[in-house]
Write a protein that holds these residues in place. Structure first.
Motif, mmCIF file in Angstrom:
data_model
loop_
_atom_site.group_PDB
_atom_site.id
_atom_site.type_symbol
_atom_site.label_atom_id
_atom_site.label_comp_id
_atom_site.label_asym_id
_atom_site.label_seq_id
_atom_site.Cartn_x
_atom_site.Cartn_y
_atom_site.Cartn_z
ATOM 1 N N GLN A 25 -34.341 13.830 -61.219
ATOM 2 C CA GLN A 25 -33.335 12.780 -61.303
ATOM 3 C C GLN A 25 -32.920 12.286 -59.921
ATOM 4 O OE1 GLN A 25 -29.679 14.055 -63.156
ATOM 5 N NE2 GLN A 25 -29.181 11.994 -63.842
ATOM 6 N N ASN A 26 -32.837 13.173 -58.948
ATOM 7 C CA ASN A 26 -32.356 12.806 -57.621
ATOM 8 C C ASN A 26 -33.476 12.421 -56.660
ATOM 9 O OD1 ASN A 26 -29.230 13.497 -57.335
ATOM 10 N ND2 ASN A 26 -30.153 15.061 -58.642
ATOM 11 N N LEU A 27 -34.716 12.813 -56.948
ATOM 12 C CA LEU A 27 -35.825 12.541 -56.041
ATOM 13 C C LEU A 27 -36.826 11.541 -56.583
ATOM 14 C CD1 LEU A 27 -36.572 16.124 -54.662
ATOM 15 C CD2 LEU A 27 -35.451 14.248 -53.470
ATOM 16 N N GLY A 28 -36.956 11.458 -57.903
ATOM 17 C CA GLY A 28 -37.970 10.593 -58.470
ATOM 18 C C GLY A 28 -39.340 11.246 -58.424
ATOM 19 N N PRO A 29 -40.309 10.716 -59.159
ATOM 20 C CA PRO A 29 -41.630 11.372 -59.245
ATOM 21 C C PRO A 29 -42.383 11.383 -57.927
ATOM 22 C CG PRO A 29 -41.626 9.229 -60.368
ATOM 23 C CD PRO A 29 -40.204 9.539 -60.024
ATOM 24 N N GLU A 30 -42.334 10.307 -57.148
ATOM 25 C CA GLU A 30 -43.114 10.247 -55.911
ATOM 26 C C GLU A 30 -42.602 11.239 -54.876
ATOM 27 O OE1 GLU A 30 -44.416 7.011 -52.444
ATOM 28 O OE2 GLU A 30 -43.565 6.338 -54.357
ATOM 29 N N VAL A 34 -31.246 21.888 -56.828
ATOM 30 C CA VAL A 34 -32.485 21.228 -56.418
ATOM 31 C C VAL A 34 -33.285 22.124 -55.478
ATOM 32 C CG1 VAL A 34 -33.436 19.255 -55.172
ATOM 33 C CG2 VAL A 34 -31.539 18.922 -56.752
ATOM 34 N N SER A 35 -32.600 22.834 -54.572
ATOM 35 C CA SER A 35 -33.304 23.735 -53.655
ATOM 36 C C SER A 35 -34.003 24.851 -54.417
ATOM 37 C CB SER A 35 -32.316 24.327 -52.645
ATOM 38 O OG SER A 35 -31.693 23.325 -51.875
ATOM 39 N N GLU A 36 -33.334 25.415 -55.418
ATOM 40 C CA GLU A 36 -33.956 26.463 -56.222
ATOM 41 C C GLU A 36 -35.188 25.932 -56.957
ATOM 42 O OE1 GLU A 36 -33.164 29.988 -57.249
ATOM 43 O OE2 GLU A 36 -32.664 29.720 -55.150
ATOM 44 N N ALA A 37 -35.081 24.714 -57.482
ATOM 45 C CA ALA A 37 -36.243 24.127 -58.146
ATOM 46 C C ALA A 37 -37.368 23.861 -57.152
ATOM 47 C CB ALA A 37 -35.830 22.835 -58.850
ATOM 48 N N LEU A 38 -37.000 23.500 -55.933
ATOM 49 C CA LEU A 38 -38.000 23.184 -54.919
ATOM 50 C C LEU A 38 -38.845 24.402 -54.564
ATOM 51 C CD1 LEU A 38 -38.875 20.756 -53.185
ATOM 52 C CD2 LEU A 38 -37.351 21.590 -51.402
ATOM 53 N N VAL A 39 -38.209 25.564 -54.417
ATOM 54 C CA VAL A 39 -38.959 26.770 -54.064
ATOM 55 C C VAL A 39 -39.582 27.422 -55.290
ATOM 56 C CG1 VAL A 39 -37.548 27.196 -52.025
ATOM 57 C CG2 VAL A 39 -36.873 28.206 -54.194
ATOM 58 N N THR A 65 -38.028 8.753 -69.347
ATOM 59 C CA THR A 65 -37.260 9.351 -70.434
ATOM 60 C C THR A 65 -35.924 9.878 -69.946
ATOM 61 O OG1 THR A 65 -39.343 10.009 -71.488
ATOM 62 C CG2 THR A 65 -37.330 11.071 -72.267
ATOM 63 N N LEU A 66 -35.944 10.465 -68.743
ATOM 64 C CA LEU A 66 -34.715 11.009 -68.163
ATOM 65 C C LEU A 66 -33.688 9.916 -67.913
ATOM 66 C CD1 LEU A 66 -33.195 13.425 -66.926
ATOM 67 C CD2 LEU A 66 -34.410 12.985 -64.784
ATOM 68 N N GLU A 67 -34.119 8.749 -67.462
ATOM 69 C CA GLU A 67 -33.195 7.650 -67.208
ATOM 70 C C GLU A 67 -32.540 7.151 -68.491
ATOM 71 O OE1 GLU A 67 -35.738 4.876 -65.217
ATOM 72 O OE2 GLU A 67 -35.018 5.480 -63.224
ATOM 73 N N LYS A 68 -33.213 7.313 -69.612
ATOM 74 C CA LYS A 68 -32.649 6.852 -70.878
ATOM 75 C C LYS A 68 -31.590 7.800 -71.418
ATOM 76 C CE LYS A 68 -36.901 4.471 -72.284
ATOM 77 N NZ LYS A 68 -38.001 4.411 -73.297
ATOM 78 N N ILE A 69 -31.795 9.102 -71.231
ATOM 79 C CA ILE A 69 -30.880 10.067 -71.848
ATOM 80 C C ILE A 69 -29.766 10.512 -70.912
ATOM 81 C CG2 ILE A 69 -32.715 10.908 -73.332
ATOM 82 C CD1 ILE A 69 -32.918 13.365 -71.581
ATOM 83 N N CYS A 70 -29.923 10.273 -69.606
ATOM 84 C CA CYS A 70 -28.890 10.660 -68.634
ATOM 85 C C CYS A 70 -28.214 9.412 -68.106
ATOM 86 C CB CYS A 70 -29.493 11.462 -67.473
ATOM 87 S SG CYS A 70 -30.091 13.074 -67.951
#
Length: 604
Positions: free
Chosen positions: A392-397, A425-430, A520-525
């Protein structure tokens, strides 16, 4: 045979803030403690909140200098871009009126939250947005005035905070114009509007305040655990921006508690997870010196008469420390404790609920994976990583680009004005590179006092508050990731990272799948849903976030599939160990067929 002891859910409960008994250690402009430690010392009142922060932007105007219009009183005109070029908004037009953007700072009204551009005739004005249609001298403020038809006029727009939100709203504090064609780029913490203009730097519009270093007020248990003593730095992580003592107008609504998380890493690599809630509570005026009261606007400057139209508030934090990243559970527990403390009277004391949660709630097990607590349907089975917030905060690219940065062990600096987003986000990143583990330094929420870690000569993942860039320039070899504006800043000296450097076929599959999930995330959030009320936080999480939890699992699966494809057949590249362990036999070239593995990665 002795039975193995069940892990403990929570190790410590901590209250951090400003101890009325002292000592108070004010913070200087770099977030470090000053020499003075006395609460009554005059020098302790000289440190204001924000450390170099300015008043938020409250008004905007467009003036036509070519028609003789002057800058309104109290306004500042933006005459130059970031690169020193002319900041004229209407350059190149026939009958050019020479339009310039002006802004005014202040605290007399709620701050500006966002800026935008409206193409009249092609789109409708957004609700609650203001359109700058005329100059202060009642002339047209269209950026295409003089050459374009009425249906093609272009106007600047902005959105203002509500009256009840103005005191602690994330608002615009600076505005800059840039020319991308001249190589100008948006600085750190700025949010770029791709239509025409670059919006201002965002920061929290604060009240008059004094800032002090956080200290330990109370803790439970009072004695250190033998296997895990309480770290002395916990209060600083609970309140990484310090304790603020603020004066508010009497009609100001209380800000909702802010949830934040942090991770402490021991020398042996063990992680300790912290979850904290920051909130404000009334603070006695009697503890302030006369000079402090004047700086806070509680005494008149001339006759030192008490000003009764303002209240005094101080920030405080309650926190739990655990070896398990059950952040969602801890958020609900801390929210319950906060609500319980400001309501009442109650039959049971507050301490009873704290001790019951720490000692009586069993740890989840394969036989009992879901534990329901009496004060709410709380499932103790969550993780600290949020792949949903990452996408949500970074986008796919940018998410794919950061996966490449983690796999190639770059120095990563994540920053945001939202402390709760940094750790998730940091936890997801690692975690996205599982089954590989990030073994380099990892500090997802680093206090500004410890920002020297960015000078480490090794890869790291560090998260800081965005106000870091008000005080320092990051090292040139660090990749900076702005979670608030979805921007990655990289040094021009090196080849920029790109997700296209990932193995072609699997990298493209990863990017395309994340793109579909992001839609999909943009639609539900919907925007603002994360800023939930206290009552919302105590409702059934599964019922409200069922679709989001499913999407979280789908995002995790995408990264897991990519790593599985990337590591497929790695055993065929292992070399047999033929000698006793030594510096040479444990080298990568002695353990792996590196050349063959490179060709495998290229072919995939």
């Amino acid at each position: 045979m002795t039975e193995e002891k069940c892990p403990q859910l929570v190790d410590y409960f901590v209250v951090a803030g400003l101890d009325p008994a002292g000592p108070w250690r004010p913070l200087d402009e770099e977030g470090k403690t000053c020499c003075s430690t006395s609460s009554s010392s005059p020098s302790s009142s000289s440190t204001l909140a924000g450390r170099g922060a300015v008043d938020p932007v409250t008004d905007l105007a467009v003036i036509a200098k070519g028609l003789g219009e002057e800058v309104p009183e109290g306004f500042t005109c933006i005459e130059r871009t970031l690169g020193g070029h002319s900041a004229e908004l209407s350059a190149g037009l026939i009958n050019n009126p020479h339009l310039f953007l002006c802004y005014r700072r202040g605290r007399d009204k709620p701050p500006v939250l966002d800026l935008g551009v409206l193409y009249e005739g092609k789109e409708q004005p957004k609700q609650s947005w203001y359109v700058i249609e005329t100059t202060p001298y009642s002339r047209s403020a269209s950026l295409c005035a003089g050459s374009a038809p009425t249906t093609h006029r272009v106007f600047l727009t902005y959105r203002r905070a509500l009256d009840s939100q103005g005191l602690h709203t994330l608002g615009v504090t600076d505005i800059a114009l840039l020319l991308p064609g001249k190589g100008e780029v948006a600085p750190h913490t700025f949010c770029r509007v791709d239509k025409n203009l670059n919006t201002g730097m965002r920061a929290v519009a604060k009240a008059n305040a004094l800032v002090y270093e956080a200290s330990l007020i109370s803790r439970y248990p009072e004695d250190d655990l033998e296997a895990f003593p309480l770290p002395e730095s916990v209060p600083v992580f609970c309140l990484p921006m310090g304790v603020t003592v603020e004066s508010w107008p009497l009609n100001t609504k209380y800000q909702l508690p802010v949830f934040s998380t942090f991770v402490l890493t021991s020398a042996c690599g063990d992680k300790v997870y912290g979850a904290a809630i920051q909130f404000y509570e009334s603070f006695p005026r009697e503890l302030l010196s006369e000079r402090q009261s004047v700086r806070l606007g509680l005494l008149s400057v001339v006759d030192r008469r008490p000003i009764t139209s303002r209240s005094l508030q101080a920030k405080k934090s309650i926190c739990v420390l655990s070896h398990w990243p059950f952040f969602t559970v801890f958020q609900k527990f801390l929210t319950f404790i906060y609500r319980y403390s400001i309501s009442g009277p109650h039959v049971l004391p507050l301490e009873k609920h704290i001790s019951s949660f720490m000692h009586n709630v069993p740890f989840p097990s394969p036989q009992r994976p879901r534990i329901l607590v009496q004060w709410g349907n709380v499932c103790v089975c969550d993780s600290g990583a949020s792949f949903l917030k990452l996408l949500q905060n970074l986008g796919p690219e940018n998410a794919c680009t950061l996966l490449l940065a983690v796999l190639t062990e770059h120095k990563l600096l994540l920053h945001s004005l939202r402390p709760d987003v940094l750790t998730s986000v940091s936890e997801a990143l690692v975690s996205m590179s599982f089954p590989l583990r990030w073994l380099c330094p990892y500090i997802p929420l680093c206090p500004l006092q410890m920002a020297d870690v960015l000078l480490a000569p090794m890869p790291f993942v560090v998260g800081v508050h965005s106000s870091y860039f008000d005080l320092y320039d990051p090292p040139t070899d660090v990749v900076c990731v702005d979670l608030d504006t979805n921007t990655i800043f990289q040094s021009d000296d090196k080849k920029p990272l790109s997700w296209r450097s990932l193995p072609r076929r699997h990298g493209k599959t990863l990017f395309n799948t994340l793109t579909n999930l992001h839609k999909t995330l943009e639609k539900i959030c919907t925007p603002g849903q994360e800023e939930a009320t206290l009552e919302f936080l105590l409702t059934d999480y599964d019922q409200i976030y069922r679709r989001q939890k499913q999407l979280e699992l789908e995002i995790q699966e995408v990264f897991l599939r990519f790593m599985s494809c990337l590591l497929r057949g790695y055993r065929s590249f292992l070399l047999p160990i033929t000698q006793a362990p030594s510096d040479t036999t444990t080298d990568c070239s002695s353990l792996f067929n590196l050349q063959g593995e490179r060709w495998h990665c290229v072919s995939t």
